[in-house]
Design a protein around this motif. Sequence first.
Motif, short mmCIF file in Angstrom:
data_model
loop_
_atom_site.label_atom_id
_atom_site.label_comp_id
_atom_site.label_asym_id
_atom_site.label_seq_id
_atom_site.Cartn_x
_atom_site.Cartn_y
_atom_site.Cartn_z
N ALA A 78 8.29 -12.29 9.74
CA ALA A 78 7.99 -11.10 8.95
C ALA A 78 7.32 -10.02 9.79
O ALA A 78 7.56 -8.82 9.59
CB ALA A 78 7.11 -11.47 7.76
N THR A 79 6.48 -10.43 10.73
CA THR A 79 5.73 -9.46 11.54
C THR A 79 6.52 -8.93 12.72
O THR A 79 6.45 -7.74 13.04
CB THR A 79 4.44 -10.12 12.07
OG1 THR A 79 3.68 -10.60 10.95
CG2 THR A 79 3.60 -9.12 12.85
N HIS A 80 7.30 -9.79 13.37
CA HIS A 80 7.89 -9.41 14.65
C HIS A 80 9.41 -9.34 14.69
O HIS A 80 9.97 -8.81 15.64
CB HIS A 80 7.41 -10.38 15.73
CG HIS A 80 5.93 -10.40 15.90
ND1 HIS A 80 5.20 -9.27 16.21
CD2 HIS A 80 5.03 -11.40 15.78
CE1 HIS A 80 3.92 -9.59 16.28
NE2 HIS A 80 3.79 -10.87 16.02
N ILE A 81 10.08 -9.89 13.67
CA ILE A 81 11.54 -9.85 13.65
C ILE A 81 12.04 -8.89 12.58
O ILE A 81 12.93 -8.06 12.83
CB ILE A 81 12.14 -11.25 13.42
CG1 ILE A 81 11.67 -12.22 14.51
CG2 ILE A 81 13.67 -11.19 13.39
CD1 ILE A 81 12.11 -11.85 15.92
N ALA A 82 11.49 -8.95 11.39
CA ALA A 82 11.89 -8.06 10.29
C ALA A 82 11.42 -6.63 10.54
O ALA A 82 10.49 -6.41 11.33
CB ALA A 82 11.30 -8.58 8.98
N PRO A 83 12.05 -5.63 9.90
CA PRO A 83 11.54 -4.25 9.99
C PRO A 83 10.12 -4.18 9.47
O PRO A 83 9.67 -5.04 8.68
CB PRO A 83 12.51 -3.48 9.07
CG PRO A 83 13.74 -4.32 8.99
CD PRO A 83 13.27 -5.74 9.08
N PRO A 84 9.35 -3.18 9.87
CA PRO A 84 7.93 -3.08 9.48
C PRO A 84 7.70 -3.14 7.97
O PRO A 84 6.72 -3.72 7.53
CB PRO A 84 7.52 -1.72 10.06
CG PRO A 84 8.44 -1.50 11.21
CD PRO A 84 9.74 -2.11 10.81
N ASP A 85 8.61 -2.54 7.19
CA ASP A 85 8.45 -2.53 5.74
C ASP A 85 9.29 -3.60 5.05
O ASP A 85 9.52 -3.54 3.84
CB ASP A 85 8.82 -1.15 5.18
CG ASP A 85 7.91 -0.05 5.71
OD1 ASP A 85 6.70 -0.34 5.89
OD2 ASP A 85 8.39 1.07 5.95
N GLY A 86 9.76 -4.57 5.81
CA GLY A 86 10.61 -5.60 5.23
C GLY A 86 12.03 -5.10 5.05
O GLY A 86 12.37 -3.96 5.40
N ILE A 87 12.89 -5.95 4.51
CA ILE A 87 14.28 -5.57 4.31
C ILE A 87 14.79 -6.18 3.01
O ILE A 87 14.59 -7.37 2.75
CB ILE A 87 15.17 -6.01 5.50
CG1 ILE A 87 16.61 -5.54 5.31
CG2 ILE A 87 15.09 -7.50 5.75
CD1 ILE A 87 16.79 -4.06 5.39
N LYS A 88 15.40 -5.36 2.17
CA LYS A 88 15.97 -5.84 0.92
C LYS A 88 17.34 -6.47 1.18
O LYS A 88 18.03 -6.12 2.12
CB LYS A 88 16.10 -4.69 -0.07
CG LYS A 88 14.77 -4.11 -0.53
CD LYS A 88 14.99 -2.97 -1.51
CE LYS A 88 13.66 -2.40 -1.99
NZ LYS A 88 13.86 -1.26 -2.93
N LYS A 89 17.72 -7.38 0.29
CA LYS A 89 19.00 -8.07 0.42
C LYS A 89 20.15 -7.08 0.47
O LYS A 89 21.03 -7.18 1.33
CB LYS A 89 19.17 -9.03 -0.75
CG LYS A 89 20.50 -9.77 -0.76
CD LYS A 89 20.60 -10.71 -1.95
CE LYS A 89 21.97 -11.39 -2.02
NZ LYS A 89 22.07 -12.28 -3.20
N SER A 90 20.16 -6.11 -0.45
CA SER A 90 21.27 -5.15 -0.51
C SER A 90 21.36 -4.32 0.77
O SER A 90 22.44 -4.07 1.30
CB SER A 90 21.11 -4.23 -1.72
OG SER A 90 19.88 -3.53 -1.66
#
Length: 388
Positions: A78-90
């Motif tokens: 969540a901190t280092h792989i995902a985008p800073p604001d997270g990512i929605k499924k769609s």
Amino acid sequence: MSLLSRLFQARLDALAIVRLFTPFKAALAPVPILEARGNRPLQMTFEDQLKILTYYHLEEHSSGRHLLQVLAQEGFAATHIAPPDGIKKSAFFEALNSRGLEQMVQVYENLQKQATAKIPLAKEMDGLGDLIAVDGTLIDATLSMAWADYRDGAKKAKVHLGFDIGRGIPHKMTLTAGKTDERPQVEYLVAPGQTAVMDRYYQCYKNFDDWQAQERHFVCRIKASSRKTVLRENPVTDSSRVFFDAITRLGTEGGNQTERDVRVVGYKADGKTYWVATDRFDLTGEQIALVYKLRWTIESFFGWWKRHLKVYHLIARSPYGLLMQILSGLITYLLLAIYCHEVHGERVGIERVRELRNKIRNEAAEVAAAGVTPPGFIDLDFGAYATS
């Protein structure tokens, strides 16, 4: 920067995930920036796509849903792989199926060049030339994937791959519907001066002529029943596994026959008889037999790639999205190949990959325990790409 900060940053730079991803810096430098369509900013940059898809293969996630769950809930991802604001499924699946393919292709080509330059040829390749094993592998598709035509009631896609035998790395690839003929792919997968090493499904007399005209060499198994008009015989010894070596015209005179001379080598190995056609007149019969034996490296690669990087667990259904997934699987393997060579002086092996996975998890826990998120760590400063 204080001495303590410098020491800490040096420790971070030595982390396995940073070392693994370092080749991305040079690979991304000439790649055009992925831009948003319209006024809305991208929820996921191409850098994010690249890290997420590489992480998907590296950590053997079982599905797109599982991957997104990990990106949302596990601290390191969540901190280092995902985008800073997270990512929605769609947003994730929209990006996967519609954006970033141009960039992904260029990153793959640039990484492939890096790996070719860094990884030396195996010693057994001395004098054999630049050998590219060519083959296709089927991927089970869903019935909703109408483009992946195979036969009634079955949908399959087919990956056509050229595999650099001497370095043990993928070369070029194409993706087609399952029932597509494999032979036309050879001219894309193998460059002039290289030698295509192929099974008998690629046997085609016209192609044998065309490839010679294009200076694409070949070593191709042929059917034992193939008609051979012998022009001259090369000597064979009683102690050799090679029992036949001759310059021929293959096919039926006045019908489907090669216009150019083709060398045919017959040999026995492991209780089986092989007939191989080639335009490599510079090699001995024993060397031709060895070259064809080395074709099995691509079969081993497909099996390893499928089993250990979960490349065939589809998270995309469109040709666009599936090509993104296949390319990211090849990119992951190239990263592993460079890493294993630089760190261990070895080819990719599952023991080293498992060791790497454990090291990444342990180091991520250490960083989390330190209670800091250092600038540049795994958010990876991708150099010219990130700052242009």
